[in-house]
Design a protein around this motif. Sequence first.
Motif, short mmCIF file in Angstrom:
data_model
loop_
_atom_site.label_atom_id
_atom_site.label_comp_id
_atom_site.label_asym_id
_atom_site.label_seq_id
_atom_site.Cartn_x
_atom_site.Cartn_y
_atom_site.Cartn_z
N TYR A 185 20.60 -2.91 -0.54
CA TYR A 185 19.16 -3.46 -0.48
C TYR A 185 18.78 -3.76 0.86
O TYR A 185 17.53 -4.23 0.97
N ARG A 186 19.58 -3.25 1.87
CA ARG A 186 18.78 -3.05 3.20
C ARG A 186 17.71 -1.99 3.08
O ARG A 186 17.00 -1.99 3.96
N GLU A 187 17.66 -1.31 1.90
CA GLU A 187 16.48 -0.26 2.00
C GLU A 187 15.23 -1.03 1.71
O GLU A 187 14.12 -0.36 1.85
N ASN A 188 15.23 -2.16 1.01
CA ASN A 188 14.08 -2.80 0.68
C ASN A 188 13.02 -3.11 1.84
O ASN A 188 11.95 -2.53 2.03
N LEU A 189 13.72 -3.60 2.97
CA LEU A 189 13.00 -3.86 4.33
C LEU A 189 12.57 -2.49 5.07
O LEU A 189 11.55 -2.50 5.59
N LYS A 190 13.39 -1.69 4.64
CA LYS A 190 13.09 -0.26 5.39
C LYS A 190 11.87 0.08 4.65
O LYS A 190 10.96 0.81 5.29
N LEU A 191 11.56 0.11 3.33
CA LEU A 191 10.42 0.45 2.60
C LEU A 191 9.22 -0.40 2.95
O LEU A 191 8.03 0.15 3.39
N SER A 192 9.45 -1.61 3.18
CA SER A 192 8.48 -2.47 3.73
C SER A 192 7.96 -1.98 5.12
O SER A 192 6.75 -2.04 5.28
N LYS A 193 8.87 -1.46 5.97
CA LYS A 193 8.47 -1.32 7.32
C LYS A 193 7.73 0.08 7.24
O LYS A 193 6.64 0.29 7.92
N LYS A 194 8.00 0.85 6.10
CA LYS A 194 7.17 2.09 6.26
C LYS A 194 6.09 1.79 5.27
O LYS A 194 4.84 2.62 5.77
N LEU A 195 5.81 0.93 4.56
CA LEU A 195 4.60 0.98 3.68
C LEU A 195 3.88 -0.35 3.85
O LEU A 195 2.35 -0.34 3.70
N GLY A 196 4.46 -1.46 4.25
CA GLY A 196 3.69 -2.69 4.59
C GLY A 196 4.29 -3.86 3.79
O GLY A 196 5.08 -3.71 2.79
N VAL A 197 3.76 -4.96 4.30
CA VAL A 197 4.18 -6.16 3.41
C VAL A 197 3.71 -6.29 1.91
O VAL A 197 2.58 -5.90 1.75
N PHE A 198 4.58 -6.81 1.05
CA PHE A 198 4.25 -7.05 -0.02
C PHE A 198 3.09 -7.92 -0.31
O PHE A 198 2.83 -8.94 0.57
N SER A 199 1.88 -7.61 -1.33
CA SER A 199 0.70 -8.35 -1.36
C SER A 199 1.11 -9.51 -2.19
O SER A 199 1.86 -9.52 -3.03
N ASP A 200 0.38 -10.71 -1.95
CA ASP A 200 0.48 -12.02 -3.14
C ASP A 200 -0.41 -12.04 -3.92
O ASP A 200 -0.40 -12.88 -4.85
N GLN A 201 -1.31 -10.95 -4.14
CA GLN A 201 -2.45 -10.92 -5.00
C GLN A 201 -1.56 -10.22 -6.40
O GLN A 201 -0.97 -9.65 -6.52
N TRP A 261 0.75 -1.24 -0.07
CA TRP A 261 0.06 0.07 -0.11
C TRP A 261 0.85 1.15 -0.06
O TRP A 261 1.87 1.34 0.63
N ASP A 262 0.62 1.85 -0.99
CA ASP A 262 1.71 3.39 -1.13
C ASP A 262 0.91 4.63 -0.86
O ASP A 262 -0.56 4.60 -1.27
N TYR A 263 1.36 5.67 -0.96
CA TYR A 263 0.65 7.01 -0.97
C TYR A 263 -0.55 7.29 -1.86
O TYR A 263 -1.54 7.81 -1.48
N VAL A 264 -0.02 6.82 -3.16
CA VAL A 264 -1.02 6.93 -4.20
C VAL A 264 -2.43 6.33 -3.93
O VAL A 264 -3.42 6.65 -4.16
N ALA A 265 -2.07 5.04 -3.37
CA ALA A 265 -3.32 4.14 -3.10
C ALA A 265 -4.19 5.06 -2.01
O ALA A 265 -5.45 4.71 -1.97
N ASP A 266 -3.87 5.71 -1.15
CA ASP A 266 -4.86 6.44 -0.29
C ASP A 266 -5.46 7.59 -1.27
O ASP A 266 -6.71 7.89 -0.99
N ALA A 267 -4.96 8.03 -2.02
CA ALA A 267 -5.62 8.95 -3.02
C ALA A 267 -6.62 8.22 -3.87
O ALA A 267 -7.64 8.97 -4.07
N VAL A 268 -6.52 7.12 -4.16
CA VAL A 268 -7.44 6.16 -4.91
C VAL A 268 -8.57 5.77 -4.12
O VAL A 268 -9.60 5.93 -4.21
N ARG A 269 -8.17 5.57 -2.93
CA ARG A 269 -9.16 5.27 -1.86
C ARG A 269 -10.12 6.57 -1.43
O ARG A 269 -11.26 6.19 -1.31
N ASP A 270 -9.59 7.42 -1.63
CA ASP A 270 -10.43 8.64 -1.15
C ASP A 270 -11.38 9.17 -2.29
O ASP A 270 -12.36 9.78 -2.13
N ALA A 271 -10.84 8.81 -3.59
CA ALA A 271 -11.63 9.29 -4.81
C ALA A 271 -13.24 8.43 -4.62
O ALA A 271 -13.00 7.23 -4.29
N ASP A 272 -14.02 9.11 -5.19
CA ASP A 272 -15.35 8.57 -5.21
C ASP A 272 -15.55 8.01 -6.63
O ASP A 272 -16.61 7.37 -6.98
#
Length: 549
Positions: free
Chosen positions: A533-549, A254-265
């Motif tokens: 690539y230590r930055e990978n898990l830092k990004l996950s901590k910020k945004l959440g775990v990868f979706s399997d979908q 889930w990323d910042y842009v997804a917040d914008a999509v969720r807010d849209a009607d």
Amino acid sequence: MKASDLFVQCLENEGIEYIFGVTGEENADFVQSLQHSERIRFILTRHEQGAAFMAEAYGKLTGNPAVCLGTLGPGATNLITGVADANMDHAPLMVITGQGATTRQHKESHQIMDVVGMYEPVTKWAQSVHHPDSIPEIVRKAVRTARGEKPGAVHIELAENVARMETSVQPMEPRRFRRPGPDDKISDQAYDIIRRARAPIIIAGNGAIRKRASNQLRALAKRTGIPVTTTFMGKGAVDYEAEYALYTIGLGQWDYVADAVRDADVVITVGYDLVEYPPLRWNPDATETIVHIDFDPAEIDFEYHPEIELVGDIAHALWQFERRFARDGVPDYDFSVQRDARARMRADIEEHAGDDTEGVIRPQKAVWDVRRALGPHDILLCGVGAHKMWVGRHYHCREPNTCLIPNGFCSMGMPLPGAIGASLVAGERRILGIAGDGDFLMNVQEMETARRLDADITMLVWEDGGYGLIAWKQDEHFGSHTDLAFSNPDWLHLAAAFGWQGRYVANARDLRGALDDALNHPGPSLVVIPIDYRENLKLSKKLGVFSDQ
């Protein structure tokens, strides 16, 4: 004339410029006929998969198919990964394979297999030539099918004995047609939904960068201010510097842009392919009101059930909306959440611009320097792996078709051969491929092809000594990962062995200069960086775990 001569003439009539591939005994007659063509250039590659990726890049950049060629059996199977990648990413491509004589296809025989049957699941159309008189119709149908919306791959099989037969038929004249747009009644209904919205948003996908769609999308967004986010394959549909641009959506988290999509009607999808980014990720509750604008009707999906569908020419549909808003004025939409998402994303992109790390380079810094080194019309080709996640999130475009990312079939191994294909189309532009070390070595043999062609390309390899994206996902889910490590060659010796310019850059402060040197160097250049690539898990901590979908 001989059937193989007729085949080549039909390809010439269709405007085919390049055939990439590896020859064999069973396509020898075709290749001999090709030698006499003054309009088609044959590019010998070092592996059939590389040929398919070269043709795919050509198709994405031009909208017209190139050909990848292989013989029967292993030649045909080597092609199939690149062909499948082009088909699922909607790039026009034609694959031609040889085959053993029809007199032995009915029985167990050397290298004989059902190639047409094998290609049917990964192409729009696959057909064997049973009689030389049918070649003009088959080639005409193949090219129309490959180019038609949505574009994709087609396959033609030519048996060795059929190629040698005589025929008196002539090539067919190519005739184009224009796809109609949605009618006014449907457009009025969709327009009414958008006008009554509180905060509409546009998701622009792969189809938005084709034909005239990008120009009309920009005109609509400029007129209305409706925010536009793009998928990875829709990058450049709008200029990322425009205030209405919301960068990209498509990361597994889930990323910042997804917040914008969720807010849209109201969510307006433009040329959006579900294969790029599943709707479950941005519409998990299936509550969004969706207006679907595409060349084809919507795919059936629980989370993608449009209120209304505008099927036909995308550019025409967008033009209809823009003209209606010009006539009626623009409602007082509320884009505050969307503006906040843009600001947060921009801050993330700029956070490590001034990094001065030594011995290892953060992905954010690498992408930042690449964006600054390339101009608006230059071309970036990105492979598949952890590097794709960072390029997808942090690299943004001003023009369509300036960032090619495989995101449907998601095959590794594309950037190097793809860059070679791109250099033949757009040699006046800077062309840079980004690959992980695992990605790059999957088609490393095409370094010889690049040198032989004197291709003016640069490859930037991110070295981490393993399959980083798989490690990233396993670490998220299990707290550790399986054995995914491997060793790498001496990069500078590798570059020298193939006649490339090579440079290893260990410090962040030196990267931009190294990129400029490589891009300014005539001929192929290799730049390798140790990636953090230590930055990978830092990004996950910020945004959440990868979706399997």
